[in-house]
Scaffold this active site. Structure first.
Site, PDB file in Angstrom:
ATOM      1  N   HIS A  30      -3.507  18.965 -21.133  1.00 23.22           N
ATOM      2  CA  HIS A  30      -4.564  19.894 -20.711  1.00 23.22           C
ATOM      3  C   HIS A  30      -5.904  19.178 -20.827  1.00 23.22           C
ATOM      4  O   HIS A  30      -5.949  17.984 -21.186  1.00 23.22           O
ATOM      5  CB  HIS A  30      -4.515  21.168 -21.553  1.00 23.22           C
ATOM      6  CG  HIS A  30      -4.479  20.922 -23.028  1.00 23.22           C
ATOM      7  ND1 HIS A  30      -5.515  20.340 -23.715  1.00 23.22           N
ATOM      8  CD2 HIS A  30      -3.502  21.147 -23.952  1.00 23.22           C
ATOM      9  CE1 HIS A  30      -5.214  20.236 -24.984  1.00 23.22           C
ATOM     10  NE2 HIS A  30      -3.971  20.705 -25.162  1.00 23.22           N
ATOM     11  N   HIS A  33      -6.654  16.887 -23.813  1.00 29.79           N
ATOM     12  CA  HIS A  33      -6.095  15.524 -23.762  1.00 29.79           C
ATOM     13  C   HIS A  33      -6.906  14.646 -22.810  1.00 29.79           C
ATOM     14  O   HIS A  33      -7.191  13.488 -23.106  1.00 29.79           O
ATOM     15  CB  HIS A  33      -4.652  15.550 -23.238  1.00 29.79           C
ATOM     16  CG  HIS A  33      -3.683  16.280 -24.095  1.00 29.79           C
ATOM     17  ND1 HIS A  33      -3.114  17.484 -23.736  1.00 29.79           N
ATOM     18  CD2 HIS A  33      -3.154  15.971 -25.303  1.00 29.79           C
ATOM     19  CE1 HIS A  33      -2.281  17.876 -24.677  1.00 29.79           C
ATOM     20  NE2 HIS A  33      -2.280  16.982 -25.643  1.00 29.79           N
ATOM     21  N   GLY A 143      -7.188  14.523 -31.297  1.00 36.48           N
ATOM     22  CA  GLY A 143      -8.044  15.699 -31.185  1.00 36.48           C
ATOM     23  C   GLY A 143      -8.303  16.323 -32.553  1.00 36.48           C
ATOM     24  O   GLY A 143      -7.436  16.329 -33.430  1.00 36.48           O
ATOM     25  N   GLN A 149      -3.792  16.900 -39.181  1.00 37.99           N
ATOM     26  CA  GLN A 149      -3.108  15.711 -38.645  1.00 37.99           C
ATOM     27  C   GLN A 149      -4.082  14.528 -38.580  1.00 37.99           C
ATOM     28  O   GLN A 149      -3.753  13.414 -38.986  1.00 37.99           O
ATOM     29  CB  GLN A 149      -2.565  16.030 -37.249  1.00 37.99           C
ATOM     30  CG  GLN A 149      -2.176  14.810 -36.433  1.00 37.99           C
ATOM     31  CD  GLN A 149      -1.501  15.171 -35.132  1.00 37.99           C
ATOM     32  OE1 GLN A 149      -0.369  15.593 -35.140  1.00 37.99           O
ATOM     33  NE2 GLN A 149      -2.173  15.018 -34.004  1.00 37.99           N
ATOM     34  N   LEU A 180      -7.848  24.893 -26.412  1.00 39.01           N
ATOM     35  CA  LEU A 180      -6.755  24.522 -25.511  1.00 39.01           C
ATOM     36  C   LEU A 180      -5.608  23.939 -26.331  1.00 39.01           C
ATOM     37  O   LEU A 180      -5.811  23.181 -27.265  1.00 39.01           O
ATOM     38  CB  LEU A 180      -7.233  23.508 -24.472  1.00 39.01           C
ATOM     39  CG  LEU A 180      -8.335  23.994 -23.522  1.00 39.01           C
ATOM     40  CD1 LEU A 180      -8.507  23.016 -22.363  1.00 39.01           C
ATOM     41  CD2 LEU A 180      -8.040  25.390 -22.972  1.00 39.01           C
ATOM     42  N   ARG A 183       0.718  25.018 -26.516  1.00 45.10           N
ATOM     43  CA  ARG A 183       1.444  26.242 -26.893  1.00 45.10           C
ATOM     44  C   ARG A 183       0.807  27.502 -26.297  1.00 45.10           C
ATOM     45  O   ARG A 183       1.434  28.565 -26.308  1.00 45.10           O
ATOM     46  CB  ARG A 183       1.560  26.352 -28.413  1.00 45.10           C
ATOM     47  CG  ARG A 183       2.492  25.265 -28.969  1.00 45.10           C
ATOM     48  CD  ARG A 183       2.845  25.461 -30.438  1.00 45.10           C
ATOM     49  NE  ARG A 183       3.925  24.581 -30.840  1.00 45.10           N
ATOM     50  CZ  ARG A 183       3.789  23.372 -31.415  1.00 45.10           C
ATOM     51  NH1 ARG A 183       2.588  22.899 -31.661  1.00 45.10           N
ATOM     52  NH2 ARG A 183       4.843  22.652 -31.730  1.00 45.10           N
TER      53      ARG A 183
HETATM   54  O1  PAF Z   1      -0.787  15.669 -31.673  1.00 45.53           O
HETATM   55  C1  PAF Z   1       0.277  15.370 -31.099  1.00 45.53           C
HETATM   56  O2  PAF Z   1       0.466  15.595 -29.904  1.00 45.53           O
HETATM   57  C2  PAF Z   1       1.389  14.714 -31.901  1.00 45.53           C
HETATM   58  O3  PAF Z   1       1.450  15.229 -33.189  1.00 45.53           O
HETATM   59  C3  PAF Z   1       1.314  13.184 -31.919  1.00 45.53           C
HETATM   60  C4  PAF Z   1       0.058  12.694 -32.628  1.00 45.53           C
HETATM   61  C5  PAF Z   1       1.354  12.650 -30.509  1.00 45.53           C
HETATM   62  C6  PAF Z   1       2.516  12.605 -32.691  1.00 45.53           C
HETATM   63  O4  PAF Z   1       3.725  12.980 -32.113  1.00 45.53           O
END
Ligand code: PAF
Length: 274
Positions: A30, A33, A143, A149, A180, A183
């Site tokens: 989206h 990204h 992001g 993460q 965005l 999901r």
């Molecule tokens: O954020 C994501 O899309 C995923 O967690 C990643 C960093 C690509 C790892 O699979």
């Protein structure tokens, strides 16, 4: 745009490509990204994206099987965004044997999202370290929407002395404020109309804190109650220090409000920095 699925082909394609900037994704791309891809362009000579839905980071009852896979549309978007090379391995390419060596993040992996998704951050850190070893980028972008993460990956990169600069990209939102996310596609029309409440609650907490309110537990409770009254089932609304996502201790520490809540069967996460 070149597309490679094997590790050997990708490595050959990246030889002599200068400064490599990497944006790992799970596809179903989206505008969030695409904004990372565009920023990536400013940081080096060759932009590499990856698409891989990583089984290791999904719990047994999560949405691995139904996670949207939209490969052709994703390729068109990446190509239009000026991505040079796409790494799109199959599961056999990336995990030709069971992945028994893993990255075990510290205690933070069991808090916030980790409390509700056991093993998730181990799976993320493991695949990202593996992708880093394959792509060998100088820069990687993630992001801020997946705030925890980003922090886990930043800390992993620093503690393991990986020669990679980690850059966080701002969350891209729909006009009504909804962050965005791949999901969001699971939401029904009625749920989609309700969904911006999550970001509104976070903004209200931010505004209250900016106006001097330091009753963090009280602010979290009001947001949880408002969400519950509108039919949401929340995992957490949490006011934390940006630096380590622990509860606020230092009065001057920059804060972030993070939330995860379920609307019907869809679990949405969001956060806002203060
Ligand atoms: O954020 C994501 O899309 C995923 O967690 C990643 C960093 C690509 C790892 O699979």
């Amino acid at each position: 745009m070149q597309i490679h699925s094997s590790i050997a082909d990708l490595r050959a394609a990246l030889k002599g490509r200068g400064r490599v900037v990497f944006v790992p994704t799970m596809g179903n791309l989206h505008a969030g990204h695409i904004s990372l891809m565009q920023q990536a362009r400013q940081h080096g000579d060759t932009v590499v994206a990856s698409i891989f839905v990583n089984r290791l980071q999904f719990g047994p009852n999560e949405d691995f099987d139904k996670y949207p896979r939209t490969f052709q549309a994703d390729c068109d978007k990446l190509s239009a965004a000026g991505v040079d090379v796409l790494f799109a391995p199959t599961e056999t390419d990336l995990y030709p044997e069971p992945q028994e060596y893993v990255v075990e993040p510290p205690a933070i992996q069991h808090q916030l999202d980790g409390e509700f998704r056991p093993g998730h951050f181990r799976g993320v850190a493991t695949v990202v370290l593996k992708l880093f070893n394959i792509v060998q980028p100088q820069v990687a972008l993630f992001g801020k929407k997946d705030y925890q993460q980003l922090m886990v990956l930043r800390n992993m990169t620093r503690q393991l002395a990986l020669p990679i600069e980690i850059i966080g990209g701002e969350t891209v939102r729909a006009e009504d404020g909804l962050a965005l996310s791949s999901r969001n596609g699971y939401l029904s029309t009625a749920e989609r109309a309700e969904a911006p409440r999550l970001s509104r609650e976070l903004k209200q907490i931010r505004d209250a804190i900016r106006n001097g309110n330091t009753d963090y537990a009280g602010l979290e409770k009001v947001a949880l109650d408002n969400l519950a009254a509108a039919g949401w089932k929340s995992d957490y609304v949490a006011i934390r220090q940006q630096s380590d996502l622990t509860t606020p201790k230092d009065v001057n520490a920059p804060l972030v409000v993070l939330a995860a809540s379920r609307l019907g069967n869809t679990r949405l996460i969001d956060n806002i920095e203060i």
